[in-house]
Design a protein around this motif. Structure first.
Motif, PDB file in Angstrom:
ATOM      1  N   TYR A  32       0.805  -1.208   0.000  1.00 10.40           N
ATOM      2  CA  TYR A  32       0.000   0.000   0.000  1.00 10.40           C
ATOM      3  C   TYR A  32       0.848   1.272   0.000  1.00 10.40           C
ATOM      4  O   TYR A  32       0.316   2.379  -0.137  1.00 10.40           O
ATOM      5  N   SER A  33       2.164   1.130   0.158  1.00  4.78           N
ATOM      6  CA  SER A  33       3.042   2.297   0.117  1.00  4.78           C
ATOM      7  C   SER A  33       2.879   3.005  -1.227  1.00  4.78           C
ATOM      8  O   SER A  33       2.503   2.385  -2.231  1.00  4.78           O
ATOM      9  N   TRP A  34       3.163   4.313  -1.237  1.00  4.02           N
ATOM     10  CA  TRP A  34       2.929   5.091  -2.455  1.00  4.02           C
ATOM     11  C   TRP A  34       4.015   6.141  -2.623  1.00  4.02           C
ATOM     12  O   TRP A  34       4.297   6.910  -1.707  1.00  4.02           O
ATOM     13  N   HIS A  35       4.645   6.125  -3.818  1.00  4.98           N
ATOM     14  CA  HIS A  35       5.757   7.020  -4.107  1.00  4.98           C
ATOM     15  C   HIS A  35       6.812   6.866  -3.006  1.00  4.98           C
ATOM     16  O   HIS A  35       7.233   5.765  -2.685  1.00  4.98           O
ATOM     17  N   GLU A  36       7.224   7.978  -2.399  1.00 10.08           N
ATOM     18  CA  GLU A  36       8.268   7.902  -1.380  1.00 10.08           C
ATOM     19  C   GLU A  36       7.733   7.530  -0.002  1.00 10.08           C
ATOM     20  O   GLU A  36       8.495   7.284   0.924  1.00 10.08           O
ATOM     21  N   TRP A  37       6.406   7.477   0.154  1.00 12.73           N
ATOM     22  CA  TRP A  37       5.802   7.267   1.469  1.00 12.73           C
ATOM     23  C   TRP A  37       5.708   5.775   1.767  1.00 12.73           C
ATOM     24  O   TRP A  37       5.066   5.029   1.048  1.00 12.73           O
ATOM     25  N   THR A  38       6.369   5.368   2.857  1.00  8.91           N
ATOM     26  CA  THR A  38       6.576   3.960   3.176  1.00  8.91           C
ATOM     27  C   THR A  38       5.700   3.501   4.339  1.00  8.91           C
ATOM     28  O   THR A  38       5.870   3.949   5.473  1.00  8.91           O
ATOM     29  N   LEU A  39       4.778   2.585   4.042  1.00  8.58           N
ATOM     30  CA  LEU A  39       3.959   1.973   5.087  1.00  8.58           C
ATOM     31  C   LEU A  39       4.618   0.691   5.559  1.00  8.58           C
ATOM     32  O   LEU A  39       5.074  -0.124   4.752  1.00  8.58           O
ATOM     33  N   LYS A  40       4.645   0.501   6.872  1.00 10.53           N
ATOM     34  CA  LYS A  40       5.210  -0.700   7.460  1.00 10.53           C
ATOM     35  C   LYS A  40       4.193  -1.363   8.389  1.00 10.53           C
ATOM     36  O   LYS A  40       3.388  -0.692   9.037  1.00 10.53           O
ATOM     37  N   SER A  41       4.259  -2.682   8.453  1.00  8.77           N
ATOM     38  CA  SER A  41       3.504  -3.450   9.440  1.00  8.77           C
ATOM     39  C   SER A  41       4.515  -3.964  10.443  1.00  8.77           C
ATOM     40  O   SER A  41       5.428  -4.726  10.084  1.00  8.77           O
ATOM     41  N   CYS A  42       4.394  -3.534  11.688  1.00  8.97           N
ATOM     42  CA  CYS A  42       5.399  -3.843  12.702  1.00  8.97           C
ATOM     43  C   CYS A  42       5.628  -5.344  12.823  1.00  8.97           C
ATOM     44  O   CYS A  42       4.679  -6.130  12.920  1.00  8.97           O
ATOM     45  N   ILE A  43       6.874  -5.729  12.837  1.00  6.40           N
ATOM     46  CA  ILE A  43       7.230  -7.139  12.918  1.00  6.40           C
ATOM     47  C   ILE A  43       6.872  -7.742  14.276  1.00  6.40           C
ATOM     48  O   ILE A  43       6.685  -8.960  14.402  1.00  6.40           O
ATOM     49  N   ILE A  44       6.726  -6.896  15.289  1.00  8.04           N
ATOM     50  CA  ILE A  44       6.406  -7.368  16.640  1.00  8.04           C
ATOM     51  C   ILE A  44       4.900  -7.349  16.911  1.00  8.04           C
ATOM     52  O   ILE A  44       4.300  -8.369  17.261  1.00  8.04           O
ATOM     53  N   CYS A  45       4.268  -6.187  16.741  1.00  4.28           N
ATOM     54  CA  CYS A  45       2.861  -6.045  17.144  1.00  4.28           C
ATOM     55  C   CYS A  45       1.893  -5.924  15.975  1.00  4.28           C
ATOM     56  O   CYS A  45       0.682  -5.816  16.181  1.00  4.28           O
ATOM     57  N   LYS A  46       2.415  -5.869  14.742  1.00  9.95           N
ATOM     58  CA  LYS A  46       1.604  -5.817  13.513  1.00  9.95           C
ATOM     59  C   LYS A  46       0.915  -4.479  13.287  1.00  9.95           C
ATOM     60  O   LYS A  46       0.084  -4.363  12.384  1.00  9.95           O
ATOM     61  N   PHE A  47       1.222  -3.467  14.081  1.00 17.40           N
ATOM     62  CA  PHE A  47       0.619  -2.155  13.874  1.00 17.40           C
ATOM     63  C   PHE A  47       1.107  -1.572  12.551  1.00 17.40           C
ATOM     64  O   PHE A  47       2.294  -1.644  12.218  1.00 17.40           O
ATOM     65  N   VAL A  48       0.205  -0.995  11.777  1.00 27.90           N
ATOM     66  CA  VAL A  48       0.540  -0.428  10.472  1.00 27.90           C
ATOM     67  C   VAL A  48       0.696   1.085  10.612  1.00 27.90           C
ATOM     68  O   VAL A  48      -0.172   1.763  11.166  1.00 27.90           O
ATOM     69  N   TYR A  49       1.802   1.610  10.096  1.00 26.39           N
ATOM     70  CA  TYR A  49       2.077   3.036  10.250  1.00 26.39           C
ATOM     71  C   TYR A  49       2.970   3.535   9.114  1.00 26.39           C
ATOM     72  O   TYR A  49       3.622   2.751   8.419  1.00 26.39           O
ATOM     73  N   LEU A  50       2.964   4.851   8.921  1.00 23.70           N
ATOM     74  CA  LEU A  50       3.845   5.481   7.953  1.00 23.70           C
ATOM     75  C   LEU A  50       5.206   5.687   8.607  1.00 23.70           C
ATOM     76  O   LEU A  50       5.314   6.378   9.616  1.00 23.70           O
ATOM     77  N   GLU A  51       6.223   5.087   8.019  1.00 24.03           N
ATOM     78  CA  GLU A  51       7.545   5.101   8.643  1.00 24.03           C
ATOM     79  C   GLU A  51       8.255   6.439   8.466  1.00 24.03           C
ATOM     80  O   GLU A  51       9.049   6.839   9.322  1.00 24.03           O
ATOM     81  N   ASN A  52       8.004   7.141   7.369  1.00 21.38           N
ATOM     82  CA  ASN A  52       8.780   8.346   7.048  1.00 21.38           C
ATOM     83  C   ASN A  52       7.900   9.574   6.805  1.00 21.38           C
ATOM     84  O   ASN A  52       7.915  10.164   5.727  1.00 21.38           O
ATOM     85  N   PRO A  53       7.110   9.976   7.811  1.00 20.30           N
ATOM     86  CA  PRO A  53       6.243  11.145   7.630  1.00 20.30           C
ATOM     87  C   PRO A  53       7.049  12.440   7.613  1.00 20.30           C
ATOM     88  O   PRO A  53       8.184  12.487   8.091  1.00 20.30           O
ATOM     89  N   PRO A  54       6.474  13.510   7.076  1.00 18.57           N
ATOM     90  CA  PRO A  54       7.128  14.816   7.170  1.00 18.57           C
ATOM     91  C   PRO A  54       7.095  15.312   8.611  1.00 18.57           C
ATOM     92  O   PRO A  54       6.220  14.934   9.388  1.00 18.57           O
ATOM     93  N   GLY A  55       8.053  16.133   8.976  1.00 17.84           N
ATOM     94  CA  GLY A  55       8.087  16.680  10.328  1.00 17.84           C
ATOM     95  C   GLY A  55       7.034  17.754  10.525  1.00 17.84           C
ATOM     96  O   GLY A  55       6.333  18.146   9.592  1.00 17.84           O
ATOM     97  N   TYR A  56       6.924  18.269  11.742  1.00 16.51           N
ATOM     98  CA  TYR A  56       5.918  19.269  12.060  1.00 16.51           C
ATOM     99  C   TYR A  56       6.111  20.552  11.246  1.00 16.51           C
ATOM    100  O   TYR A  56       5.147  21.237  10.907  1.00 16.51           O
ATOM    101  N   GLU A  57       7.372  20.878  10.917  1.00 18.01           N
ATOM    102  CA  GLU A  57       7.622  22.077  10.115  1.00 18.01           C
ATOM    103  C   GLU A  57       6.902  21.976   8.777  1.00 18.01           C
ATOM    104  O   GLU A  57       6.279  22.938   8.310  1.00 18.01           O
ATOM    105  N   ALA A  58       6.968  20.801   8.174  1.00 17.44           N
ATOM    106  CA  ALA A  58       6.297  20.597   6.888  1.00 17.44           C
ATOM    107  C   ALA A  58       4.786  20.586   7.044  1.00 17.44           C
ATOM    108  O   ALA A  58       4.056  21.044   6.157  1.00 17.44           O
ATOM    109  N   LEU A  59       4.296  20.059   8.154  1.00 14.02           N
ATOM    110  CA  LEU A  59       2.846  20.032   8.383  1.00 14.02           C
ATOM    111  C   LEU A  59       2.281  21.449   8.464  1.00 14.02           C
ATOM    112  O   LEU A  59       1.170  21.719   8.005  1.00 14.02           O
ATOM    113  N   VAL A  60       3.048  22.351   9.054  1.00 19.13           N
ATOM    114  CA  VAL A  60       2.601  23.733   9.180  1.00 19.13           C
ATOM    115  C   VAL A  60       2.685  24.466   7.843  1.00 19.13           C
ATOM    116  O   VAL A  60       1.804  25.249   7.490  1.00 19.13           O
ATOM    117  N   ALA A  61       3.741  24.182   7.076  1.00 18.76           N
ATOM    118  CA  ALA A  61       3.984  24.937   5.844  1.00 18.76           C
ATOM    119  C   ALA A  61       3.462  24.214   4.608  1.00 18.76           C
ATOM    120  O   ALA A  61       2.444  24.586   4.036  1.00 18.76           O
TER     121      ALA A  61
END
Length: 283
Positions: A32-61
């Motif tokens: 389900y990953s798309w372009h540079e955005w990498t989704l991972k399913s945790c090897i331990i708990c199976k939680f799915v999350y975006l591994e490389n999100p933009p920082g808060y500076e980018a969220l604001v701007a």
């Protein structure tokens, strides 16, 4: 024109699993990953999350909601035109045939005590402005422009809006002073969800409640639609909850579950609704 779902000029973060802290940098990304955005399913708990999100500076701007909230529609129209057009048509038919209850308003009136109500990611303050007079509105909004608009909207209610991140905002609220917290379509955006829930628990007075709405990664629609599922929004959605992972994370900081029934997490629905409570001291 570059959309928020495409490459960013800001540096990305490298996250460990927000649920258990495991480092999953060496495992294969999900399909389900798309372009540079990498989704991972945790090897331990199976939680799915975006591994490389933009920082808060980018969220604001660069990724401010008011600039990029339509980007998923642009992507869907370009990559999946049939699905996009069918979905738009179906939404119009469904709205005509089915009148939905106001799930948020119903939960607020049922579970929130009179007093201060915090809306995290309050946008322009539309919902806070509609709260009954028994509630004192307090908004938290990372976008400076939306926070300004919300402040204007709430001026006649003497409401306050904090133009900062959710964690900064909640950590500035005196402990035990809030009657209710709204996290409607927000927790999936928070890079540190456990910390946010912890600050929410601290801010609430005993007997206070938090209303949480997030996409349901375990829904049938996600399994059928795959990459076209409406819950995949890059890079804004950084956490993908199942009923199990949401309940475990919320309970891990001290909340008790007040409402999370079968229809609150129905497998045919794209979203889940939960009401979590800070137990009273005498309970």
């Amino acid at each position: 024109m570059k959309t928020s779902q495409e490459a960013s000029s800001f540096n990305s973060l490298l996250r460990k699993c927000p649920r258990c802290g495991a480092d999953n940098s060496s495992i294969t990304p999900l399909v389900y990953s798309w372009h540079e955005w990498t989704l991972k399913s945790c090897i331990i708990c199976k939680f799915v999350y975006l591994e490389n999100p933009p920082g808060y500076e980018a969220l604001v701007a660069e990724y401010a909601w008011e600039r990029n909230h339509g980007d998923r529609s642009v992507r869907m129209r370009k990559e999946y035109p049939f699905t996009y057009n069918f979905s738009r048509l179906w939404k119009k038919i469904r709205r005509f045939l089915i009148r939905k209850p106001n799930k948020l308003a119903n939960r607020v009136s049922k579970f929130f005590l009179p007093g201060v109500v915090v809306d995290i990611g309050c946008g322009t303050g539309d919902y806070l402005a509609k709260l009954p007079n028994t509630y004192q509105p307090l908004g938290i909004e990372i976008s400076e422009e939306l926070a300004r608009l919300a402040t204007e909207r709430l001026s006649d209610r003497k409401g306050k809006v904090l133009a900062m991140s959710a964690i900064e905002g909640l950590s500035s609220v005196p402990e035990g002073t809030v009657s209710g917290i709204i996290m409607r379509s927000f927790l999936e955006h928070e890079q540190q969800p456990v910390d946010l829930l912890s600050f929410a628990w601290k801010a609430l007075r005993p007997g206070g409640s938090a209303i949480i709405k997030v996409p349901n990664y375990d829904s049938i629609n996600r399994k059928v639609m795959g990459n076209r599922w409406c819950g995949f929004r890059f890079p804004g959605h950084v956490n993908y909850f199942t009923p199990e992972s949401l309940q475990e994370m919320v309970e891990s900081v001290g909340f008790s579950i007040k409402s999370f029934g079968v229809f609150d997490r129905f497998y045919l629905s794209d979203n889940m609704w939960m009401v979590a409570n800070k137990p009273r001291l005498d309970s």
